[in-house]
Motif scaffolding. Structure first.
Motif, PDB file in Angstrom:
ATOM      1  N   ALA A  13       0.903  -1.157  -0.025  1.00 17.48           N
ATOM      2  CA  ALA A  13      -0.086   0.172  -0.039  1.00 17.48           C
ATOM      3  C   ALA A  13       0.832   1.388  -0.001  1.00 17.48           C
ATOM      4  O   ALA A  13       0.655   2.219  -0.766  1.00 17.48           O
ATOM      5  N   LEU A  14       1.958   1.331   0.808  1.00 13.04           N
ATOM      6  CA  LEU A  14       2.851   2.464   0.868  1.00 13.04           C
ATOM      7  C   LEU A  14       3.557   2.653  -0.601  1.00 13.04           C
ATOM      8  O   LEU A  14       3.732   3.606  -0.983  1.00 13.04           O
ATOM      9  N   ALA A  15       3.924   1.408  -1.077  1.00 17.12           N
ATOM     10  CA  ALA A  15       4.448   1.476  -2.430  1.00 17.12           C
ATOM     11  C   ALA A  15       3.625   2.189  -3.427  1.00 17.12           C
ATOM     12  O   ALA A  15       4.039   3.014  -4.230  1.00 17.12           O
ATOM     13  N   CYS A  16       2.433   1.878  -3.412  1.00 17.23           N
ATOM     14  CA  CYS A  16       1.465   2.503  -4.136  1.00 17.23           C
ATOM     15  C   CYS A  16       1.372   3.912  -4.201  1.00 17.23           C
ATOM     16  O   CYS A  16       1.253   4.997  -4.931  1.00 17.23           O
ATOM     17  N   VAL A  17       1.704   4.609  -3.033  1.00 20.29           N
ATOM     18  CA  VAL A  17       1.545   5.929  -2.777  1.00 20.29           C
ATOM     19  C   VAL A  17       2.946   6.513  -3.551  1.00 20.29           C
ATOM     20  O   VAL A  17       2.944   7.527  -4.050  1.00 20.29           O
ATOM     21  N   LEU A  18       4.034   5.883  -2.888  1.00 22.35           N
ATOM     22  CA  LEU A  18       5.355   6.445  -3.631  1.00 22.35           C
ATOM     23  C   LEU A  18       5.408   6.283  -4.784  1.00 22.35           C
ATOM     24  O   LEU A  18       6.213   7.006  -5.548  1.00 22.35           O
ATOM     25  N   ALA A  19       4.519   5.574  -5.475  1.00 17.41           N
ATOM     26  CA  ALA A  19       4.837   5.222  -7.214  1.00 17.41           C
ATOM     27  C   ALA A  19       3.754   5.864  -7.846  1.00 17.41           C
ATOM     28  O   ALA A  19       3.736   5.962  -9.112  1.00 17.41           O
ATOM     29  N   ALA A  20       2.862   6.867  -7.293  1.00 18.10           N
ATOM     30  CA  ALA A  20       1.813   7.310  -7.822  1.00 18.10           C
ATOM     31  C   ALA A  20       2.245   8.236  -8.982  1.00 18.10           C
ATOM     32  O   ALA A  20       1.574   8.152  -9.883  1.00 18.10           O
ATOM     33  N   VAL A  64     -24.484   0.721  -3.231  1.00 17.25           N
ATOM     34  CA  VAL A  64     -23.894  -0.576  -3.657  1.00 17.25           C
ATOM     35  C   VAL A  64     -22.848  -0.979  -2.772  1.00 17.25           C
ATOM     36  O   VAL A  64     -22.369  -1.911  -2.609  1.00 17.25           O
ATOM     37  N   ALA A  65     -22.099   0.244  -2.800  1.00 18.00           N
ATOM     38  CA  ALA A  65     -20.488  -0.066  -2.180  1.00 18.00           C
ATOM     39  C   ALA A  65     -20.542  -0.266  -0.520  1.00 18.00           C
ATOM     40  O   ALA A  65     -19.882  -0.895  -0.136  1.00 18.00           O
ATOM     41  N   SER A  66     -21.587   0.037   0.149  1.00 15.99           N
ATOM     42  CA  SER A  66     -22.111  -0.578   1.540  1.00 15.99           C
ATOM     43  C   SER A  66     -22.555  -1.672   1.473  1.00 15.99           C
ATOM     44  O   SER A  66     -22.371  -2.347   2.860  1.00 15.99           O
ATOM     45  N   GLY A  67     -22.771  -2.656   0.443  1.00 11.32           N
ATOM     46  CA  GLY A  67     -23.237  -3.908   0.499  1.00 11.32           C
ATOM     47  C   GLY A  67     -21.921  -4.905   0.860  1.00 11.32           C
ATOM     48  O   GLY A  67     -20.958  -4.316   0.835  1.00 11.32           O
ATOM     49  N   SER A  68     -22.260  -6.193   0.549  1.00 12.64           N
ATOM     50  CA  SER A  68     -21.138  -7.236   0.807  1.00 12.64           C
ATOM     51  C   SER A  68     -21.054  -7.824  -0.641  1.00 12.64           C
ATOM     52  O   SER A  68     -20.326  -8.856  -0.454  1.00 12.64           O
ATOM     53  N   GLY A  69     -21.315  -7.463  -1.586  1.00 17.85           N
ATOM     54  CA  GLY A  69     -21.351  -8.097  -2.986  1.00 17.85           C
ATOM     55  C   GLY A  69     -19.939  -7.769  -3.470  1.00 17.85           C
ATOM     56  O   GLY A  69     -19.023  -7.367  -2.874  1.00 17.85           O
ATOM     57  N   GLY A  70     -19.784  -8.522  -4.726  1.00 13.10           N
ATOM     58  CA  GLY A  70     -18.438  -8.531  -5.414  1.00 13.10           C
ATOM     59  C   GLY A  70     -18.361  -7.188  -6.065  1.00 13.10           C
ATOM     60  O   GLY A  70     -17.363  -6.962  -7.181  1.00 13.10           O
ATOM     61  N   GLU A  71     -19.562  -6.327  -6.247  1.00 11.18           N
ATOM     62  CA  GLU A  71     -19.395  -4.905  -6.952  1.00 11.18           C
ATOM     63  C   GLU A  71     -18.668  -3.824  -6.105  1.00 11.18           C
ATOM     64  O   GLU A  71     -18.931  -2.769  -6.498  1.00 11.18           O
ATOM     65  N   THR A  72     -18.284  -3.937  -4.808  1.00  6.60           N
ATOM     66  CA  THR A  72     -18.139  -3.079  -4.013  1.00  6.60           C
ATOM     67  C   THR A  72     -16.921  -2.164  -4.331  1.00  6.60           C
ATOM     68  O   THR A  72     -17.076  -0.849  -4.366  1.00  6.60           O
ATOM     69  N   ASP A  73     -15.901  -2.661  -5.045  1.00  6.55           N
ATOM     70  CA  ASP A  73     -14.813  -1.997  -5.336  1.00  6.55           C
ATOM     71  C   ASP A  73     -15.058  -1.200  -6.701  1.00  6.55           C
ATOM     72  O   ASP A  73     -14.795   0.157  -6.644  1.00  6.55           O
ATOM     73  N   ALA A  74     -15.868  -1.542  -7.402  1.00  4.78           N
ATOM     74  CA  ALA A  74     -16.211  -0.906  -8.656  1.00  4.78           C
ATOM     75  C   ALA A  74     -17.135   0.370  -8.211  1.00  4.78           C
ATOM     76  O   ALA A  74     -17.064   1.253  -8.723  1.00  4.78           O
ATOM     77  N   LEU A 100      -8.440   1.997  -2.649  1.00  6.13           N
ATOM     78  CA  LEU A 100      -7.086   1.450  -2.762  1.00  6.13           C
ATOM     79  C   LEU A 100      -6.634   0.671  -1.443  1.00  6.13           C
ATOM     80  O   LEU A 100      -5.626  -0.023  -1.615  1.00  6.13           O
ATOM     81  N   SER A 101      -7.027   1.213  -0.354  1.00  5.18           N
ATOM     82  CA  SER A 101      -6.682   0.598   0.845  1.00  5.18           C
ATOM     83  C   SER A 101      -7.425  -0.780   1.174  1.00  5.18           C
ATOM     84  O   SER A 101      -6.718  -1.643   1.803  1.00  5.18           O
ATOM     85  N   THR A 102      -8.653  -0.821   1.074  1.00  2.00           N
ATOM     86  CA  THR A 102      -9.396  -1.976   1.116  1.00  2.00           C
ATOM     87  C   THR A 102      -9.163  -3.143   0.218  1.00  2.00           C
ATOM     88  O   THR A 102      -9.338  -4.390   0.236  1.00  2.00           O
ATOM     89  N   TYR A 103      -8.964  -2.544  -1.106  1.00  2.28           N
ATOM     90  CA  TYR A 103      -8.843  -3.613  -2.162  1.00  2.28           C
ATOM     91  C   TYR A 103      -7.611  -3.221  -3.056  1.00  2.28           C
ATOM     92  O   TYR A 103      -7.765  -2.849  -4.471  1.00  2.28           O
ATOM     93  N   PRO A 104      -6.472  -3.221  -2.308  1.00  2.00           N
ATOM     94  CA  PRO A 104      -5.280  -2.872  -3.151  1.00  2.00           C
ATOM     95  C   PRO A 104      -5.006  -3.599  -4.711  1.00  2.00           C
ATOM     96  O   PRO A 104      -4.343  -3.163  -5.475  1.00  2.00           O
ATOM     97  N   ALA A 107      -9.077  -4.718  -9.641  1.00  2.00           N
ATOM     98  CA  ALA A 107      -8.694  -4.323 -10.865  1.00  2.00           C
ATOM     99  C   ALA A 107      -9.102  -2.926 -11.310  1.00  2.00           C
ATOM    100  O   ALA A 107      -8.787  -2.519 -12.551  1.00  2.00           O
ATOM    101  N   TRP A 108      -9.668  -2.278 -10.310  1.00  2.00           N
ATOM    102  CA  TRP A 108     -10.124  -0.736 -10.418  1.00  2.00           C
ATOM    103  C   TRP A 108      -8.788  -0.117  -9.832  1.00  2.00           C
ATOM    104  O   TRP A 108      -8.976   1.303  -9.618  1.00  2.00           O
ATOM    105  N   ALA A 109      -7.963  -0.582  -9.271  1.00  2.00           N
ATOM    106  CA  ALA A 109      -7.082  -0.104  -8.562  1.00  2.00           C
ATOM    107  C   ALA A 109      -6.119   0.986  -9.430  1.00  2.00           C
ATOM    108  O   ALA A 109      -5.898   2.147  -8.891  1.00  2.00           O
ATOM    109  N   ASP A 110      -5.647   0.645 -10.694  1.00  2.00           N
ATOM    110  CA  ASP A 110      -5.045   1.677 -11.504  1.00  2.00           C
ATOM    111  C   ASP A 110      -5.985   2.864 -11.747  1.00  2.00           C
ATOM    112  O   ASP A 110      -5.548   3.860 -11.804  1.00  2.00           O
ATOM    113  N   ASP A 111      -7.201   2.596 -12.198  1.00  2.00           N
ATOM    114  CA  ASP A 111      -8.014   3.595 -12.441  1.00  2.00           C
ATOM    115  C   ASP A 111      -8.422   4.603 -11.331  1.00  2.00           C
ATOM    116  O   ASP A 111      -8.497   5.948 -11.522  1.00  2.00           O
TER     117      ASP A 111
END
Length: 409
Positions: A13-20, A64-74, A100-104, A107-111
């Protein structure tokens, strides 16, 4: 998760910040090619994005994000995108940080990283040293809770009591809400009940709604009943109930709260949540004309054509009938248009008919207005229809105006 894996997650996670800055050439997502496989709620959010209805999109994807399904990150990504579009920069950035912190590995991390860079000022933007420190603190908060939760809670408590930025404090509240520690729950509840400033207290209340545990909902009920609490805090309870999908609690506030402003907001929120059962129950017992008018408006937002049609047909009060027609205009859809067409034929009062004409203009239904114009015998109503056609940006409306002028070319 083992201690080794947890520390690895923190390092990544820290590497993501430094590489932003290396992501400057990345394009952030503005569409979702897999949306057709998503849930109905997710697709509704996508339609709101397409229509540039940013407030609606933020609300829908937040749910949708407050739910527990597979769409939370999107959903977290699209809520952040909508928040950015509605000029809620800090809220958007917080949503991206949560993603980024919960789902490092999402597939949406780069976006998310690319969108964050864009929000912060584009390809050439650089964070100030203070901003860099804050980013690291945000990641450290999440990482410490995963690695050493017992040590994290006192740190979070100190952050909430100190001079950290509102953003850091908001993140601290969220991290506390993810902990099973009794001490974490105590701090979160105390902040919701008496935290300062009021804005922090409101955030704590909303965080209870995101958590949604039975104890959290009970705490929200106590805050809702506290008429000495600031209005902003009690309004935050309504938002928390919406996040937690608790229509019954919203209905209780709409029914019995002594503050008209709180009642109105609770009713509006029930409408936005499509809670037809509680709304209809309130309608059956409510006598206050102002509250009934608000309920009709909520029926429109919820798309309850049946209740609106009944009110329009059965009420002996002209104002109630016309508020019901306004609700049908907001409801939209084929069923609403069909009902309005039927009401126009049933009504004998000219003002009621004028209100239906206005409803068709609001729905941008030039076709029906042209049909009504050609069939209408009353000169005053023909004039009213023509006035509505004249303000519509519709080729068929323009063509009808030319026909009336004798030029059908």
């Amino acid at each position: 998760m083992s201690r080794v894996r947890s520390k690895l997650a923190v390092s990544l996670a820290l590497a993501c910040v430094l590489a932003a800055p290396a992501l400057a050439q990345t394009r952030y997502a503005t569409s979702d090619s897999g949306a057709e496989r998503r849930s109905d709620a997710y697709r509704e959010g996508q339609r709101a994005l397409e229509n540039e209805a940013w407030d609606d999109a933020s609300r829908i994807f937040g749910k949708v994000a407050s739910g527990s399904g597979g769409e939370t990150d999107a959903a977290l990504y699209w809520k952040a995108y909508a928040d950015w579009k509605r000029k809620m920069k800090q809220e958007s950035l917080e949503g991206l940080r949560q993603l980024l912190s919960t789902y490092p590995k999402s597939a949406w991390a780069d976006d998310a990283q690319a969108l964050e860079l864009e929000i912060r000022g584009g390809k050439g933007a650089k964070n100030t040293p203070g901003a860099d420190d804050e980013e690291l603190k945000l990641y450290a908060l999440d990482g410490l809770m995963q690695v050493e939760p017992d040590k994290a809670v006192p740190v979070l408590e100190k952050l909430l009591a100190g001079n950290s930025s509102p953003r850091i404090k908001q993140r601290a509240l969220f991290v506390l809400s993810q902990s099973d520690s009794p001490r974490a729950r105590e701090i979160l509840l105390r902040t919701a009940k008496s935290g300062q400033p009021v804005a922090l207290r409101c955030e704590a209340v909303k965080t209870l709604g995101i958590a949604g545990e039975p104890g959290d909902i009970a705490a929200l009920a106590a805050i809702a009943r506290d008429t000495a609490a600031p209005t902003e805090v009690r309004e935050a309870v309504i938002e928390a109930y919406l996040i937690a999908d608790r229509p019954e609690e919203l209905a209780n506030m709409a029914k019995s709260d002594p503050d008209p402003r709180i009642r109105d907001k609770a009713i509006d929120t029930l409408g936005a949540n499509g809670a037809l059962g509680p709304l209809r129950q309130l309608w059956s017992t409510e006598k206050d004309p102002a509250v009934r008018a608000r309920l009709l408006q909520a029926f429109g937002v919820a798309g309850d054509v049946e209740s609106l049609a009944k009110a329009a047909r059965d009420s002996s009060d002209p104002e109630t009938r016309r508020k019901a027609i306004e609700g049908l205009a907001v409801a939209e859809g084929d069923e609403a248009r069909k009902t309005l067409r039927q009401l126009y034929g049933e009504f004998t009062n000219t003002e009621d008919k004028r209100k239906v004409i206005e409803a068709f203009m609001i729905q941008d239904d030039a076709k029906t207005l042209i049909q009504l114009f050609r069939a209408e015998k009353d000169p005053s109503l023909k004039k009213a229809i023509l006035q509505q056609l004249s303000v519509m940006d519709d080729p068929e409306a323009t063509k009808e105006l030319l026909r009336v002028l004798g030029d059908a070319s």
